[in-house]
Design an enzyme around this catalytic site. Structure first.
Site, mmCIF file in Angstrom:
data_model
loop_
_atom_site.group_PDB
_atom_site.id
_atom_site.type_symbol
_atom_site.label_atom_id
_atom_site.label_comp_id
_atom_site.label_asym_id
_atom_site.label_seq_id
_atom_site.Cartn_x
_atom_site.Cartn_y
_atom_site.Cartn_z
ATOM 1 N N ARG A 1 29.835 -33.484 53.350
ATOM 2 C CA ARG A 1 30.953 -33.865 52.481
ATOM 3 C C ARG A 1 30.429 -34.302 51.112
ATOM 4 N NH1 ARG A 1 36.308 -35.822 52.441
ATOM 5 N NH2 ARG A 1 36.607 -37.903 51.566
ATOM 6 N N ARG B 1 36.337 -34.579 56.364
ATOM 7 C CA ARG B 1 35.524 -35.581 57.067
ATOM 8 C C ARG B 1 35.251 -35.110 58.495
ATOM 9 N NH1 ARG B 1 39.412 -38.602 54.215
ATOM 10 N NH2 ARG B 1 38.544 -40.125 52.735
ATOM 11 N N TYR C 1 30.508 -41.718 45.553
ATOM 12 C CA TYR C 1 29.787 -40.465 45.324
ATOM 13 C C TYR C 1 29.169 -40.399 43.932
ATOM 14 C CZ TYR C 1 32.185 -38.888 49.531
ATOM 15 O OH TYR C 1 32.648 -38.759 50.816
ATOM 16 N N LYS D 1 42.113 -41.710 57.418
ATOM 17 C CA LYS D 1 41.496 -42.914 56.862
ATOM 18 C C LYS D 1 42.428 -43.656 55.909
ATOM 19 C CE LYS D 1 37.157 -44.530 54.860
ATOM 20 N NZ LYS D 1 35.808 -44.142 54.390
ATOM 21 N N HIS E 1 40.657 -38.924 48.682
ATOM 22 C CA HIS E 1 40.354 -40.307 48.331
ATOM 23 C C HIS E 1 41.603 -41.023 47.827
ATOM 24 C CE1 HIS E 1 35.834 -39.304 47.689
ATOM 25 N NE2 HIS E 1 36.106 -39.632 48.927
#
Length: 399
Positions: free
Chosen positions: A339, A218, A372, A259, A362
């Site tokens: 990404r 990221r 995605y 994240k 993820h």
């Protein structure tokens, strides 16, 4: 109850000072209802007032305040506005957020909330007001943006509620309407990836772009990456051999946290990434020498020309400058879509979605599939292609 023929001077004399009362204001030409709800540590009275041109309505407002006080309920600040509530939240409710988040919230509040609702008294703000405002915003903003501005208003009113500025949060009664369709995410084709990599060679963005496209980091992770978390040599003689790698353990988010927990990961580096990072190290050495005493050492891999952290807008401008040397439209692309391109390339070459999800950091494969889904479309078609081979046509024989 005082009668309407009571003189204004008598009213002022009879008002029990400090306990609440009613007086006439010649200057404002209104009846002023007033009540003391407490005292500051310095001994100054904390007063809440209400006013109206009608003596009866002013008394009614005062009686409501007296009733609330007797019931142990807080008295609302009748002069407190939506703008004050939002500004208070911006000033004090975002202390644990990173600067980019604070800047984004300030922009949304100043452009969409304060101009439309700011002058409204908070206690008078109704659910209908909020519904009308959200519906109007949904006509020209994406659903996600509408959701964000509603969230800011909700949080601001909640903070005001906790500080006895208002009794309830009417924003909780309002749903997010469907807004305009946002700009769909997209990814570079393999040919376009090659063109971008070639255009980036020799620039300060080269290693940044290589890592974005080849390991899917990221942009907030790369901006926080330090050399202490980069291993360009590995341990080839170990058993088993340890490849060159980077530890994606930090981001520019508040507290340096990634994240999600699964975003904190260690990734093996492809050879091209190793070469690009060595180029970046040499480039930074030259920048440090050129900056001299102006250099500020933070151990950042992707620092400015004086060693400080780069912000998102700075990276965006540099990225688009690279795209300007290709056939791509710079204004149509952002760094985060590199990404997306990483996921697309892996999926197109048959890498399982479980592996893609793990490499991308993820929380689950569900996130990968949801966010995605455009990029993993070839993988989703695998079952259909297999069935086409088994049932080649309506009249074909089963294999």
């Amino acid at each position: 109850m005082m009668t309407d023929n009571t003189t204004n001077s008598d009213t002022a004399k009879r008002r029990p000072r400090g306990d609440g009362g009613l007086r006439w204001s010649e200057k404002r030409q209104r009846w002023i209802a007033e009540i003391t709800i407490g005292y500051t540590p310095a001994g100054k009275r904390i007063v809440r007032t209400a006013s109206d041109k009608s003596k009866t309505r002013a008394l009614k407002k005062l009686h409501e305040k007296l009733r609330d006080r007797a019931d142990g309920l807080p008295s609302e600040d009748t002069r407190y506005t939506v703008a004050q509530a939002v500004q208070n939240w911006l000033d004090h409710g975002l202390s644990d957020r990173d600067e980019d988040t604070r800047a984004k919230c300030r922009s949304l509040a100043q452009n969409h909330i304060i101009p439309d609702l700011g002058a409204r008294k908070l206690r008078e703000l109704s659910a209908d007001d909020v519904d009308t405002w959200l519906a109007r915003k949904a006509e020209r903003l994406s659903t996600d943006t509408v959701r964000q501005i509603r969230s800011i208003l909700k949080r601001a009113v909640t903070r005001a509620q906790k500080r006895d500025k208002v009794k309830r949060n009417v924003v909780l009664l309002c749903d997010v309407p469907q807004g305009r369709v946002g700009r769909p995410s997209k990814s570079l084709t393999l040919e376009q990836v090659g063109a971008v990599l070639n255009a980036a060679k020799g620039t300060a963005m080269y290693a940044y772009i290589v890592l974005s496209l080849l390991i899917g980091a990221r942009t907030e992770e790369l901006r926080a990456l330090t050399w202490a978390h980069v291993d360009l040599d590995g341990s080839p003689d170990a058993e088993p051999p340890v490849p060159p790698s980077i530890r994606v353990w930090r981001s520019v988010r508040a507290g340096g946290k990634t994240k999600t927990k699964k975003s904190r990961r260690t990734l093996a580096l492809p050879k091209r990434c190793v070469e690009a990072l060595r180029f970046q190290r040499d480039l930074q050495t030259r920048q440090r020498e050129a900056a001299g005493k102006a250099w500020q050492e933070h151990d950042l891999v992707f620092a400015s020309t004086v060693g400080t952290a780069r912000n998102a807008n700075n990276v965006l401008r540099s990225f688009r400058a690279v795209l300007a040397a290709t056939d791509l439209d710079p204004a149509a692309w952002t760094p985060r879509e590199m990404r997306h391109s990483f996921v697309s390339v892996l999926s197109a070459t048959g890498v399982p979605i479980e592996d893609i999800s793990r490499l991308a950091g993820h929380k689950s494969t569900e996130v990968t599939e949801t966010v995605y889904w455009h990029q993993i479309r070839p993988a989703l078609l695998a079952g259909a292609e297999a069935m086409d081979e088994i049932f080649p046509s309506p009249d074909g024989e089963v294999k």
